[in-house]
Write a protein that holds these residues in place. Structure first.
Motif, PDB file in Angstrom:
ATOM      1  N   TRP A 204       0.938  -1.054   0.014  1.00 34.75           N
ATOM      2  CA  TRP A 204      -0.017   0.000  -0.044  1.00 34.75           C
ATOM      3  C   TRP A 204       0.837   1.111   0.019  1.00 34.75           C
ATOM      4  N   GLN A 205       1.935   1.156   0.599  1.00 35.46           N
ATOM      5  CA  GLN A 205       2.927   2.428   0.546  1.00 35.46           C
ATOM      6  C   GLN A 205       3.042   3.014  -0.629  1.00 35.46           C
TER       7      GLN A 205
ATOM      8  N   LEU B  97       1.120   3.349  -3.095  1.00 28.46           N
ATOM      9  CA  LEU B  97       0.107   4.402  -3.456  1.00 28.46           C
ATOM     10  C   LEU B  97       0.490   5.690  -2.869  1.00 28.46           C
ATOM     11  N   PHE B  98       1.051   5.897  -1.894  1.00 28.57           N
ATOM     12  CA  PHE B  98       1.229   6.824  -1.294  1.00 28.57           C
ATOM     13  C   PHE B  98       2.568   7.808  -1.595  1.00 28.57           C
TER      14      PHE B  98
ATOM     15  N   GLN C 142       2.274   9.576  -5.158  1.00 33.78           N
ATOM     16  CA  GLN C 142       2.024  11.087  -5.146  1.00 33.78           C
ATOM     17  C   GLN C 142       3.104  12.075  -4.697  1.00 33.78           C
TER      18      GLN C 142
ATOM     19  N   LEU D  13      10.771  10.802   1.689  1.00 32.57           N
ATOM     20  CA  LEU D  13       9.332  11.334   2.748  1.00 32.57           C
ATOM     21  C   LEU D  13       9.654  12.690   3.007  1.00 32.57           C
TER      22      LEU D  13
ATOM     23  N   LEU E 114       6.994  15.362   1.672  1.00 30.32           N
ATOM     24  CA  LEU E 114       5.977  15.851   2.294  1.00 30.32           C
ATOM     25  C   LEU E 114       6.203  17.335   2.670  1.00 30.32           C
TER      26      LEU E 114
ATOM     27  N   TYR F 107       5.072  19.309  -0.230  1.00 31.37           N
ATOM     28  CA  TYR F 107       3.588  19.105  -0.491  1.00 31.37           C
ATOM     29  C   TYR F 107       2.718  20.160   0.438  1.00 31.37           C
TER      30      TYR F 107
ATOM     31  N   TYR G  32      -0.999  11.015 -11.783  1.00 30.49           N
ATOM     32  CA  TYR G  32      -0.602  10.112 -10.805  1.00 30.49           C
ATOM     33  C   TYR G  32      -0.378   8.769 -11.163  1.00 30.49           C
TER      34      TYR G  32
END
Lengths: 223, 103
Positions: free
Chosen positions: A99-100, A102-103, A106, A131, A135, A138, B14
Protein backbone atom coordinates in the motif's frame (compact mmCIF):
# COMPACT_ATOMS: atom_id res chain seq x y z
CA UNK A 1 25.27 3.48 6.57
CA UNK A 2 22.32 3.52 8.94
CA UNK A 3 19.94 6.35 9.66
CA UNK A 4 21.46 7.87 12.80
CA UNK A 5 19.58 10.58 14.75
CA UNK A 6 22.18 13.11 13.56
CA UNK A 7 21.69 12.14 9.93
CA UNK A 8 17.91 12.10 10.36
CA UNK A 9 18.04 15.64 11.68
CA UNK A 10 20.33 16.81 8.91
CA UNK A 11 18.12 15.33 6.21
CA UNK A 12 14.97 16.75 7.80
CA UNK A 13 16.41 20.26 7.95
CA UNK A 14 17.47 20.03 4.35
CA UNK A 15 14.00 18.79 3.38
CA UNK A 16 12.36 21.72 5.17
CA UNK A 17 14.55 24.26 3.39
CA UNK A 18 13.77 22.62 0.03
CA UNK A 19 10.07 22.71 0.95
CA UNK A 20 10.24 26.40 1.82
CA UNK A 21 12.14 27.36 -1.34
CA UNK A 22 10.06 25.27 -3.74
CA UNK A 23 6.83 25.85 -1.87
CA UNK A 24 7.26 29.59 -2.20
CA UNK A 25 6.68 29.47 -5.91
CA UNK A 26 3.36 27.81 -5.23
CA UNK A 27 2.31 31.43 -4.60
CA UNK A 28 2.90 32.23 -8.26
CA UNK A 29 1.09 29.08 -9.35
CA UNK A 30 -1.93 29.95 -7.18
CA UNK A 31 -2.01 33.52 -8.46
CA UNK A 32 -1.62 32.53 -12.12
CA UNK A 33 -4.21 29.72 -11.99
CA UNK A 34 -6.77 31.86 -10.20
CA UNK A 35 -6.31 34.69 -12.70
CA UNK A 36 -6.47 32.28 -15.68
CA UNK A 37 -10.09 31.36 -14.99
CA UNK A 38 -9.70 28.54 -12.48
CA UNK A 39 -11.73 28.80 -9.27
CA UNK A 40 -9.86 28.84 -5.96
CA UNK A 41 -11.06 25.30 -5.29
CA UNK A 42 -9.90 24.05 -8.70
CA UNK A 43 -6.55 25.76 -8.20
CA UNK A 44 -6.15 24.06 -4.83
CA UNK A 45 -7.24 20.68 -6.20
CA UNK A 46 -4.56 20.95 -8.90
CA UNK A 47 -1.89 21.41 -6.21
CA UNK A 48 -3.36 18.68 -3.98
CA UNK A 49 -3.87 16.05 -6.67
CA UNK A 50 -1.78 16.88 -9.74
CA UNK A 51 1.15 17.98 -7.55
CA UNK A 52 3.92 18.36 -10.09
CA UNK A 53 4.83 21.99 -10.69
CA UNK A 54 5.71 22.11 -14.38
CA UNK A 55 2.55 20.20 -15.39
CA UNK A 56 0.41 22.45 -13.20
CA UNK A 57 1.81 25.60 -14.78
CA UNK A 58 1.43 24.06 -18.24
CA UNK A 59 -2.17 23.01 -17.74
CA UNK A 60 -3.34 26.41 -16.53
CA UNK A 61 -1.11 28.17 -19.07
CA UNK A 62 -2.56 26.32 -22.05
CA UNK A 63 -6.19 26.64 -20.91
CA UNK A 64 -5.73 30.23 -19.77
CA UNK A 65 -4.46 31.12 -23.27
CA UNK A 66 -7.59 29.63 -24.82
CA UNK A 67 -6.32 26.10 -25.56
CA UNK A 68 -8.66 23.11 -25.34
CA UNK A 69 -8.83 20.76 -22.37
CA UNK A 70 -7.35 18.08 -24.62
CA UNK A 71 -4.22 20.06 -25.53
CA UNK A 72 -3.85 21.07 -21.88
CA UNK A 73 -4.10 17.43 -20.82
CA UNK A 74 -1.61 16.29 -23.46
CA UNK A 75 0.96 19.01 -22.68
CA UNK A 76 0.76 18.52 -18.91
CA UNK A 77 0.89 14.73 -19.21
CA UNK A 78 3.90 14.70 -21.55
CA UNK A 79 5.71 16.97 -19.10
CA UNK A 80 4.94 14.43 -16.39
CA UNK A 81 6.59 11.50 -18.19
CA UNK A 82 9.79 12.12 -16.21
CA UNK A 83 7.91 11.40 -12.98
CA UNK A 84 7.47 7.81 -14.21
CA UNK A 85 11.24 7.46 -14.39
CA UNK A 86 11.59 9.03 -10.95
CA UNK A 87 9.10 6.41 -9.71
CA UNK A 88 11.41 3.66 -10.95
CA UNK A 89 14.36 5.14 -9.14
CA UNK A 90 12.33 5.65 -5.95
CA UNK A 91 11.12 2.04 -6.05
CA UNK A 92 14.76 0.86 -6.35
CA UNK A 93 16.01 3.15 -3.59
CA UNK A 94 13.23 2.92 -1.00
CA UNK A 95 11.54 -0.45 -1.68
CA UNK A 96 8.00 0.63 -0.71
CA UNK A 97 5.77 -2.24 0.47
CA UNK A 98 2.25 -2.89 -0.94
CA UNK A 99 0.00 0.00 0.00
CA UNK A 100 2.92 2.35 0.56
CA UNK A 101 3.39 2.48 -3.21
CA UNK A 102 0.07 4.32 -3.56
CA UNK A 103 1.24 7.02 -1.19
CA UNK A 104 4.85 7.18 -2.39
CA UNK A 105 3.61 7.74 -5.94
CA UNK A 106 1.85 10.99 -5.07
CA UNK A 107 4.99 12.65 -3.69
CA UNK A 108 7.29 11.39 -6.46
CA UNK A 109 8.55 14.69 -7.92
CA UNK A 110 11.82 16.41 -8.89
CA UNK A 111 12.71 17.49 -5.36
CA UNK A 112 11.92 14.28 -3.44
CA UNK A 113 13.78 12.18 -6.02
CA UNK A 114 16.78 14.50 -5.89
CA UNK A 115 17.07 14.27 -2.09
CA UNK A 116 16.59 10.48 -2.10
CA UNK A 117 19.39 10.25 -4.68
CA UNK A 118 21.63 12.42 -2.53
CA UNK A 119 21.16 10.12 0.48
CA UNK A 120 21.25 6.82 -1.37
CA UNK A 121 23.82 5.20 0.94
CA UNK A 122 21.11 2.97 2.45
CA UNK A 123 17.44 2.16 2.01
CA UNK A 124 16.63 3.85 5.33
CA UNK A 125 18.36 7.13 4.53
CA UNK A 126 16.95 7.28 1.00
CA UNK A 127 13.45 6.58 2.28
CA UNK A 128 13.70 9.23 4.99
CA UNK A 129 15.03 11.78 2.50
CA UNK A 130 12.31 10.97 -0.03
CA UNK A 131 9.48 11.20 2.51
CA UNK A 132 10.81 14.30 4.25
CA UNK A 133 11.34 16.24 1.01
CA UNK A 134 8.09 15.02 -0.58
CA UNK A 135 5.95 15.88 2.43
CA UNK A 136 7.69 19.15 3.09
CA UNK A 137 7.19 20.35 -0.49
CA UNK A 138 3.60 19.04 -0.46
CA UNK A 139 2.67 21.05 2.64
CA UNK A 140 4.39 24.31 1.69
CA UNK A 141 3.34 24.10 -1.97
CA UNK A 142 -0.31 23.75 -1.01
CA UNK A 143 -0.29 26.50 1.60
CA UNK A 144 1.42 28.80 -0.92
CA UNK A 145 -1.06 27.89 -3.66
CA UNK A 146 -3.97 28.95 -1.49
CA UNK A 147 -2.20 32.17 -0.55
CA UNK A 148 -1.51 33.00 -4.19
CA UNK A 149 -5.04 32.17 -5.31
CA UNK A 150 -6.55 34.37 -2.58
CA UNK A 151 -4.19 37.25 -3.40
CA UNK A 152 -4.95 37.05 -7.13
CA UNK A 153 -8.71 37.02 -6.71
CA UNK A 154 -8.47 40.14 -4.58
CA UNK A 155 -6.43 42.22 -7.04
CA UNK A 156 -8.86 42.34 -9.96
CA UNK A 157 -7.35 42.62 -13.45
CA UNK A 158 -4.25 40.37 -13.46
CA UNK A 159 -2.56 42.62 -16.05
CA UNK A 160 -2.40 45.50 -13.57
CA UNK A 161 0.05 43.54 -11.45
CA UNK A 162 1.87 41.97 -14.37
CA UNK A 163 0.63 38.48 -13.53
CA UNK A 164 0.47 37.65 -17.25
CA UNK A 165 4.17 38.51 -17.55
CA UNK A 166 4.90 36.28 -14.56
CA UNK A 167 3.66 33.21 -16.47
CA UNK A 168 6.27 33.43 -19.23
CA UNK A 169 9.03 34.17 -16.72
CA UNK A 170 7.87 31.19 -14.68
CA UNK A 171 8.20 28.83 -17.65
CA UNK A 172 11.60 30.32 -18.43
CA UNK A 173 12.74 29.71 -14.85
CA UNK A 174 11.55 26.10 -15.11
CA UNK A 175 13.34 25.41 -18.40
CA UNK A 176 16.58 27.40 -17.93
CA UNK A 177 18.27 24.94 -15.50
CA UNK A 178 17.57 22.15 -18.04
CA UNK A 179 19.54 23.90 -20.80
CA UNK A 180 22.77 22.27 -19.67
CA UNK A 181 23.86 20.69 -22.96
CA UNK A 182 24.24 21.78 -26.56
CA UNK A 183 21.49 19.38 -27.61
CA UNK A 184 19.04 20.80 -25.06
CA UNK A 185 19.85 24.39 -26.05
CA UNK A 186 19.30 23.67 -29.74
CA UNK A 187 16.04 21.87 -28.95
CA UNK A 188 14.86 24.84 -26.87
CA UNK A 189 15.62 27.26 -29.68
CA UNK A 190 13.88 25.04 -32.24
CA UNK A 191 10.84 24.66 -29.97
CA UNK A 192 10.54 28.45 -29.57
CA UNK A 193 10.71 29.00 -33.34
CA UNK A 194 8.28 26.19 -34.19
CA UNK A 195 5.75 27.27 -31.56
CA UNK A 196 5.84 30.90 -32.72
CA UNK A 197 5.65 29.94 -36.41
CA UNK A 198 2.63 27.71 -35.82
CA UNK A 199 0.74 30.19 -33.62
CA UNK A 200 -1.04 31.99 -36.50
CA UNK A 201 -1.85 28.66 -38.16
CA UNK A 202 -3.18 26.42 -35.38
CA UNK A 203 -5.66 26.89 -32.54
CA UNK A 204 -4.24 27.75 -29.12
CA UNK A 205 -2.52 24.86 -27.36
CA UNK A 206 -1.52 22.96 -30.49
CA UNK A 207 1.66 24.94 -31.33
CA UNK A 208 3.12 23.99 -27.93
CA UNK A 209 2.04 20.39 -28.29
CA UNK A 210 3.61 20.19 -31.75
CA UNK A 211 7.05 20.80 -30.24
CA UNK A 212 6.74 17.47 -28.41
CA UNK A 213 7.36 15.91 -31.84
CA UNK A 214 10.78 17.60 -31.94
CA UNK A 215 11.67 15.92 -28.64
CA UNK A 216 10.32 12.56 -29.84
CA UNK A 217 12.36 12.66 -33.05
CA UNK A 218 15.53 13.75 -31.23
CA UNK A 219 15.15 11.05 -28.57
CA UNK A 220 14.68 8.44 -31.31
CA UNK A 221 17.89 9.55 -33.01
CA UNK A 222 19.81 9.41 -29.75
CA UNK A 223 18.50 5.88 -29.05
CA UNK B 1 -12.83 25.85 -16.21
CA UNK B 2 -13.88 22.24 -16.60
CA UNK B 3 -13.76 20.06 -13.49
CA UNK B 4 -13.47 16.98 -15.67
CA UNK B 5 -10.21 18.34 -17.13
CA UNK B 6 -8.82 19.17 -13.67
CA UNK B 7 -9.54 15.68 -12.38
CA UNK B 8 -8.33 13.93 -15.54
CA UNK B 9 -5.01 15.78 -15.65
CA UNK B 10 -4.45 14.84 -11.99
CA UNK B 11 -5.39 11.20 -12.64
CA UNK B 12 -3.01 10.88 -15.59
CA UNK B 13 -0.13 12.46 -13.63
CA UNK B 14 -0.74 10.13 -10.68
CA UNK B 15 -0.93 7.07 -12.94
CA UNK B 16 2.40 8.04 -14.54
CA UNK B 17 4.07 8.31 -11.13
CA UNK B 18 2.52 5.04 -9.91
CA UNK B 19 3.42 3.22 -13.13
CA UNK B 20 7.09 3.99 -12.54
CA UNK B 21 6.89 2.57 -9.04
CA UNK B 22 5.02 -0.66 -9.84
CA UNK B 23 5.97 -1.56 -13.44
CA UNK B 24 9.04 -3.83 -13.71
CA UNK B 25 12.08 -1.75 -14.58
CA UNK B 26 12.96 -3.58 -17.78
CA UNK B 27 10.00 -2.04 -19.63
CA UNK B 28 10.82 1.57 -18.78
CA UNK B 29 14.59 1.22 -18.58
CA UNK B 30 15.30 1.92 -22.23
CA UNK B 31 17.62 4.70 -23.35
CA UNK B 32 14.84 6.04 -25.57
CA UNK B 33 12.45 6.51 -22.65
CA UNK B 34 14.98 8.21 -20.38
CA UNK B 35 16.15 10.47 -23.22
CA UNK B 36 12.54 11.39 -23.98
CA UNK B 37 11.83 12.19 -20.33
CA UNK B 38 14.66 14.74 -20.40
CA UNK B 39 13.88 16.23 -23.82
CA UNK B 40 10.10 16.60 -23.53
CA UNK B 41 10.22 19.20 -20.72
CA UNK B 42 12.91 21.15 -22.61
CA UNK B 43 10.77 21.39 -25.77
CA UNK B 44 7.41 21.98 -24.10
CA UNK B 45 8.61 24.48 -21.48
CA UNK B 46 10.55 26.48 -24.11
CA UNK B 47 7.48 26.59 -26.36
CA UNK B 48 5.29 27.60 -23.43
CA UNK B 49 7.68 30.42 -22.54
CA UNK B 50 7.51 31.78 -26.09
CA UNK B 51 3.73 31.50 -26.39
CA UNK B 52 3.06 33.03 -22.99
CA UNK B 53 5.28 36.01 -23.80
CA UNK B 54 4.47 36.70 -27.46
CA UNK B 55 1.12 35.00 -28.02
CA UNK B 56 -2.14 36.92 -28.06
CA UNK B 57 -4.79 34.57 -29.37
CA UNK B 58 -3.49 33.58 -32.79
CA UNK B 59 -1.30 36.62 -33.31
CA UNK B 60 2.15 37.45 -32.03
CA UNK B 61 2.77 40.73 -30.22
CA UNK B 62 5.56 42.45 -28.32
CA UNK B 63 4.25 44.11 -25.17
CA UNK B 64 5.06 44.57 -21.49
CA UNK B 65 5.30 40.80 -21.07
CA UNK B 66 8.49 40.78 -23.13
CA UNK B 67 10.05 43.43 -20.92
CA UNK B 68 8.95 41.33 -17.94
CA UNK B 69 10.62 38.20 -19.31
CA UNK B 70 13.81 40.12 -20.11
CA UNK B 71 14.01 41.34 -16.52
CA UNK B 72 13.32 37.78 -15.35
CA UNK B 73 16.17 36.44 -17.51
CA UNK B 74 18.56 38.98 -15.98
CA UNK B 75 17.38 37.93 -12.50
CA UNK B 76 17.99 34.28 -13.43
CA UNK B 77 21.57 34.96 -14.50
CA UNK B 78 22.09 36.87 -11.24
CA UNK B 79 21.20 33.55 -9.55
CA UNK B 80 17.87 34.79 -8.18
CA UNK B 81 15.53 32.06 -6.87
CA UNK B 82 12.40 31.11 -8.84
CA UNK B 83 9.99 33.26 -6.85
CA UNK B 84 12.15 36.36 -7.33
CA UNK B 85 12.45 35.80 -11.10
CA UNK B 86 8.67 35.67 -11.36
CA UNK B 87 8.22 38.73 -9.12
CA UNK B 88 10.75 40.81 -11.04
CA UNK B 89 8.98 39.96 -14.32
CA UNK B 90 5.55 40.85 -12.93
CA UNK B 91 6.79 44.06 -11.37
CA UNK B 92 8.56 45.19 -14.54
CA UNK B 93 5.43 44.68 -16.64
CA UNK B 94 3.20 46.31 -14.05
CA UNK B 95 5.42 49.40 -13.74
CA UNK B 96 5.75 49.83 -17.52
CA UNK B 97 1.98 49.72 -17.83
CA UNK B 98 1.35 52.06 -14.93
CA UNK B 99 3.91 54.74 -15.76
CA UNK B 100 4.26 54.50 -19.53
CA UNK B 101 0.92 53.10 -20.60
CA UNK B 102 2.62 50.19 -22.38
CA UNK B 103 0.13 47.56 -23.44
Amino acid sequence: MSLTPVLRRQISLEAISIGLATGAYGISFGAIAASSGFSILQTQVLSLLLFTGASQFAYVGVLGAGGSVLSGLATASLLGVRNGLYGMRIAQLTKPAGWQKLFFAQITIDESTALANKYDQSQDTARWAFLAAGLSVYVFWNIATLTGALLATSVGDPKTFGLDAAIGAGFFALVAPRLNSRLNKLLALAAVLVALALTPLLTAGLPVLATALLAIVLAKRAD
Amino acid sequence: MSWLGVLLVALIAYSTKLAGIIIPNSILERPYVSKLAVLLPVALLSALTAIQVFGSGQSLVIDARFAGLSAGVVAYFLKAPFILIVLVAALTAALLRFFFGVN
